[in-house]
Design a protein around this motif. Structure first.
Motif, PDB file in Angstrom:
ATOM      1  N   GLU A 168       0.835  -1.206   0.000  1.00 19.71           N
ATOM      2  CA  GLU A 168       0.000   0.000   0.000  1.00 19.71           C
ATOM      3  C   GLU A 168       0.866   1.251   0.000  1.00 19.71           C
ATOM      4  OE1 GLU A 168      -3.809  -0.489   1.995  1.00 19.71           O
ATOM      5  OE2 GLU A 168      -3.821  -1.873   0.301  1.00 19.71           O
ATOM      6  N   GLN A 169       1.882   1.254  -0.875  1.00 21.84           N
ATOM      7  CA  GLN A 169       2.830   2.365  -0.932  1.00 21.84           C
ATOM      8  C   GLN A 169       2.876   2.979  -2.323  1.00 21.84           C
ATOM      9  OE1 GLN A 169       4.401   3.365   1.876  1.00 21.84           O
ATOM     10  NE2 GLN A 169       3.328   1.746   2.967  1.00 21.84           N
ATOM     11  N   SER A 170       1.786   2.879  -3.073  1.00 23.98           N
ATOM     12  CA  SER A 170       1.759   3.461  -4.414  1.00 23.98           C
ATOM     13  C   SER A 170       1.900   4.973  -4.341  1.00 23.98           C
ATOM     14  CB  SER A 170       0.421   3.163  -5.087  1.00 23.98           C
ATOM     15  OG  SER A 170       0.286   1.802  -5.348  1.00 23.98           O
ATOM     16  N   LEU A 172       0.542   8.562  -6.179  1.00 26.45           N
ATOM     17  CA  LEU A 172      -0.705   8.924  -6.859  1.00 26.45           C
ATOM     18  C   LEU A 172      -0.558   8.691  -8.361  1.00 26.45           C
ATOM     19  CD1 LEU A 172      -3.564  10.103  -6.678  1.00 26.45           C
ATOM     20  CD2 LEU A 172      -2.559  12.390  -6.859  1.00 26.45           C
ATOM     21  N   HIS A 176      -3.000   6.631 -10.939  1.00 25.92           N
ATOM     22  CA  HIS A 176      -3.557   7.235 -12.159  1.00 25.92           C
ATOM     23  C   HIS A 176      -3.149   6.437 -13.400  1.00 25.92           C
ATOM     24  CE1 HIS A 176      -4.208  11.495 -10.269  1.00 25.92           C
ATOM     25  NE2 HIS A 176      -5.177  10.638  -9.978  1.00 25.92           N
TER      26      HIS A 176
ATOM     27  N   LEU B 185      -9.040   9.708  -9.436  1.00 22.42           N
ATOM     28  CA  LEU B 185      -8.854   9.733  -7.984  1.00 22.42           C
ATOM     29  C   LEU B 185      -8.099  11.000  -7.559  1.00 22.42           C
ATOM     30  CD1 LEU B 185      -8.207   6.900  -5.669  1.00 22.42           C
ATOM     31  CD2 LEU B 185      -6.360   8.538  -5.755  1.00 22.42           C
ATOM     32  N   ARG B 186      -8.527  11.592  -6.461  1.00 22.76           N
ATOM     33  CA  ARG B 186      -7.915  12.820  -5.952  1.00 22.76           C
ATOM     34  C   ARG B 186      -7.484  12.638  -4.498  1.00 22.76           C
ATOM     35  NH1 ARG B 186      -7.426  13.657 -10.221  1.00 22.76           N
ATOM     36  NH2 ARG B 186      -8.373  15.098 -11.691  1.00 22.76           N
ATOM     37  N   LEU B 187      -6.515  13.461  -4.102  1.00 26.38           N
ATOM     38  CA  LEU B 187      -6.088  13.488  -2.693  1.00 26.38           C
ATOM     39  C   LEU B 187      -6.514  14.795  -2.049  1.00 26.38           C
ATOM     40  CD1 LEU B 187      -2.416  12.128  -2.943  1.00 26.38           C
ATOM     41  CD2 LEU B 187      -4.522  10.849  -2.504  1.00 26.38           C
ATOM     42  N   ASN B 218     -11.099  -0.275  -1.863  1.00 28.67           N
ATOM     43  CA  ASN B 218      -9.831  -0.785  -1.311  1.00 28.67           C
ATOM     44  C   ASN B 218      -8.644  -0.419  -2.186  1.00 28.67           C
ATOM     45  OD1 ASN B 218     -11.141  -2.025   0.886  1.00 28.67           O
ATOM     46  ND2 ASN B 218     -11.688  -3.761  -0.411  1.00 28.67           N
ATOM     47  N   GLN B 219      -8.864  -0.320  -3.504  1.00 28.79           N
ATOM     48  CA  GLN B 219      -7.785   0.040  -4.429  1.00 28.79           C
ATOM     49  C   GLN B 219      -7.268   1.454  -4.156  1.00 28.79           C
ATOM     50  OE1 GLN B 219      -6.669  -1.528  -7.424  1.00 28.79           O
ATOM     51  NE2 GLN B 219      -8.083  -3.248  -7.574  1.00 28.79           N
ATOM     52  N   GLY B 221      -6.971   2.999  -1.356  1.00 27.94           N
ATOM     53  CA  GLY B 221      -6.254   3.183  -0.112  1.00 27.94           C
ATOM     54  C   GLY B 221      -4.802   2.776  -0.187  1.00 27.94           C
ATOM     55  N   ALA B 222      -4.399   2.212  -1.334  1.00 25.88           N
ATOM     56  CA  ALA B 222      -3.044   1.641  -1.451  1.00 25.88           C
ATOM     57  C   ALA B 222      -1.981   2.691  -1.727  1.00 25.88           C
ATOM     58  CB  ALA B 222      -3.035   0.572  -2.542  1.00 25.88           C
ATOM     59  N   ILE B 223      -2.296   3.954  -1.466  1.00 24.94           N
ATOM     60  CA  ILE B 223      -1.363   5.047  -1.757  1.00 24.94           C
ATOM     61  C   ILE B 223      -0.591   5.409  -0.490  1.00 24.94           C
ATOM     62  CG2 ILE B 223      -1.204   7.461  -2.490  1.00 24.94           C
ATOM     63  CD1 ILE B 223      -3.786   6.945  -4.102  1.00 24.94           C
ATOM     64  N   LYS B 224       0.711   5.613  -0.659  1.00 21.61           N
ATOM     65  CA  LYS B 224       1.588   5.964   0.457  1.00 21.61           C
ATOM     66  C   LYS B 224       1.066   7.221   1.147  1.00 21.61           C
ATOM     67  CE  LYS B 224       6.503   6.211   1.442  1.00 21.61           C
ATOM     68  NZ  LYS B 224       7.832   5.901   0.900  1.00 21.61           N
ATOM     69  N   LYS B 246      -7.238   3.441   7.965  1.00 21.82           N
ATOM     70  CA  LYS B 246      -6.208   2.579   8.534  1.00 21.82           C
ATOM     71  C   LYS B 246      -5.964   2.988   9.975  1.00 21.82           C
ATOM     72  CE  LYS B 246      -3.986   1.785   4.122  1.00 21.82           C
ATOM     73  NZ  LYS B 246      -2.883   2.147   3.222  1.00 21.82           N
ATOM     74  N   GLU B 300      -4.863  18.108  -4.324  1.00 19.71           N
ATOM     75  CA  GLU B 300      -3.537  17.857  -4.905  1.00 19.71           C
ATOM     76  C   GLU B 300      -3.682  17.063  -6.189  1.00 19.71           C
ATOM     77  OE1 GLU B 300      -1.618  16.087  -1.394  1.00 19.71           O
ATOM     78  OE2 GLU B 300      -2.888  17.614  -0.490  1.00 19.71           O
ATOM     79  N   LYS B 301      -2.867  17.372  -7.121  1.00 22.78           N
ATOM     80  CA  LYS B 301      -2.861  16.592  -8.371  1.00 22.78           C
ATOM     81  C   LYS B 301      -2.092  15.302  -8.143  1.00 22.78           C
ATOM     82  CE  LYS B 301      -3.639  16.709 -12.282  1.00 22.78           C
ATOM     83  NZ  LYS B 301      -4.675  15.994 -13.006  1.00 22.78           N
TER      84      LYS B 301
END
Lengths: 301, 301
Positions: A168-170, A172, A176, B185-187, B218-219, B221-224, B246, B300-301
């Motif tokens: 879970e360290q992708s 952004l 995309h 998807l956006r942050l 779930n996909q 959430g896999a962002i650092k 988390k 954020e982009k």
């Protein structure tokens, strides 16, 4: 294993031909893994008393270390679970029923001295089992593997932490890019093959390194009826191709034609000096012949 | 449990308030699960000797069956592992350490009569454990759970078959929609929250039913750095919102504000009569206050 040997007061070092991927660095918190550089580490290999090759049942898999490994006078061990092992060591610990080399290593260490096992040793073994089994779902995941895993958790491993830190360290940009790639995914051969591409432009615009696309190919196989998947990645000097399949479909036969290889259900190849828009139709036609015995490609929306 | 009871020559039936999802039908190969229809099955519930509610620790979770369950003179049992159980039965088998109700059921059946266990009983229990633990990675996945799983595999369960049949049955449209969704998807909140939307137009154009979007959240959430995720789905009469988080971040507090609820790390809400482009900024502002104690949203982009 290095941590286990240190507890036995042995002098040991871990050498690897490649850099440790960033998401695995948390397992190597004491920086015990050294990238092999011939000019620096040749003598370490040549003068060692014992060499152990893990997860490498063929000397060519040792890459830059192969020459020194073979020339060394050390007692040589191999620990592996892959098919078609070549006999190039004094002791071969090969278990074809094991889902991961880490499972074999755990059994060996436990037999030697169970009291020395602790969380620092269990955590990388758990990570090896989890990644090699696709989270306990690939073939060879059996009762013994779950029992070994139970014992690793009892040593203090936190499965949620290990999973999240590995997977879970992708960035952004990676998410995309995965989105773009899935949007452009196509089927062929009446839905039995799925395929998709990543271009250099897509990698650069999303600021994604090629090795960050690991895992993309598995997403494309989750479609009903799809038995094989091909992922094409454009690189400055050619095209990287990843093949996946389910059941008896042997994609390594397909990979071999393009100079690659690997497992029956997971293989890869690297084509140099050819363009993406030339490689894709070429591979699709060959896939039709090899995998589906069909000459005509049906592109489906 | 139904198969176990039949082996004991008990007369039993499984009632559920909702249809069985298509990807779970392979577990019900004898069509033992019946959708509860009050006019047809009310007396079955009212006249039963014993009623067991699985995975429902609060009568409201019984939905259309609640009224008849509560009115019935039967001996009532509850088997569950969720927090905040309400005492509405004669016997409550609640184990908050269990990762899945299926784990508790296995233990109960094994204590009763281990010789009656077979593959037909083990397969749905394995599926329950696998889905509830996110393939052995969510919190509460411990050594005992892996030992139970080992025993289920020994009864003949094929983990690759169960996984593929449950999870690798997407339509091409679902994969394309997932691609569109991830591309957009956006942050927010300095990368601590990720969010994305699915519109009715996107669902229809890709021919995807709303319940096929299970798993999308779930996909995301896999962002650092991402600690919480919100997924908005436009429906004809409003917006469905899914929340994930988390660690200690309690998204059920956020879900409650919108009339929903659920677990600390996985909740949902259903907003009626409001438009997507009105609900999204509203929820983001509230998420900032509740989860991050911040008033300003940073896109954020």
């Amino acid at each position: 294993v290095n941590r286990f040997l240190k507890k036995l007061s042995k002098q040991s070092v871990i050498l690897n031909y490649s850099e440790t991927p960033e998401n695995h660095l948390f397992l190597d918190y004491d920086a015990e893994i050294v990238k092999f550089i011939p000019a620096v580490h040749a003598n370490t290999v040549l003068d060692a008393d014992v060499l152990i090759a893990f997860d490498m049942n063929n000397p060519s898999r040792l890459r830059t270390m192969e020459e020194y490994f073979l020339r060394s006078k050390a007692v040589k061990l191999v620990v592996d679970h892959h098919l078609d092992a070549e006999d190039f060591a004094d002791y071969m610990f090969i278990d074809l029923d094991a889902a991961a080399s880490a499972e074999i290593i755990y059994t060996l260490l436990k037999d030697l001295s169970p009291g020395l096992l602790d969380k620092s040793i269990a955590e990388p073994l758990y990570a090896g089992i989890m990644t090699d089994t696709g989270s306990f779902r690939f073939p060879r995941t059996n009762a013994d593997l779950h029992r070994v895993t139970a014992e690793l958790l009892e040593l203090g491993v936190d499965p949620t932490y290990v999973y999240n830190t590995l997977y879970e360290q992708s960035s952004l940009g990676r998410v995309h890019l995965l989105g773009e790639v899935l949007t452009n995914l196509r089927l062929a051969f009446n839905g039995r093959l799925s395929y998709f591409t990543v271009t250099l432009e897509q990698l650069m615009r999303n600021r994604v390194k090629p090795d960050e696309t690991d895992g993309f190919v598995n997403q494309a196989g989750a479609i009903k009826g799809v038995a094989a998947t091909v992922f094409f990645m454009e690189l400055p000097d050619g095209v990287k191709i990843s093949f996946r399949s389910k059941g008896d479909l042997a994609v390594n036969e397909l990979a071999k034609i393009y100079g690659g290889g690997g497992h029956k259900n997971a293989s890869g190849a690297r084509v140099f000096g050819r363009k993406l828009d030339e490689v894709v139709p070429d591979v699709l036609v060959t896939a039709g012949k090899i995998l589906f015995k069909e000459e005509v490609i049906t592109n489906e929306k």
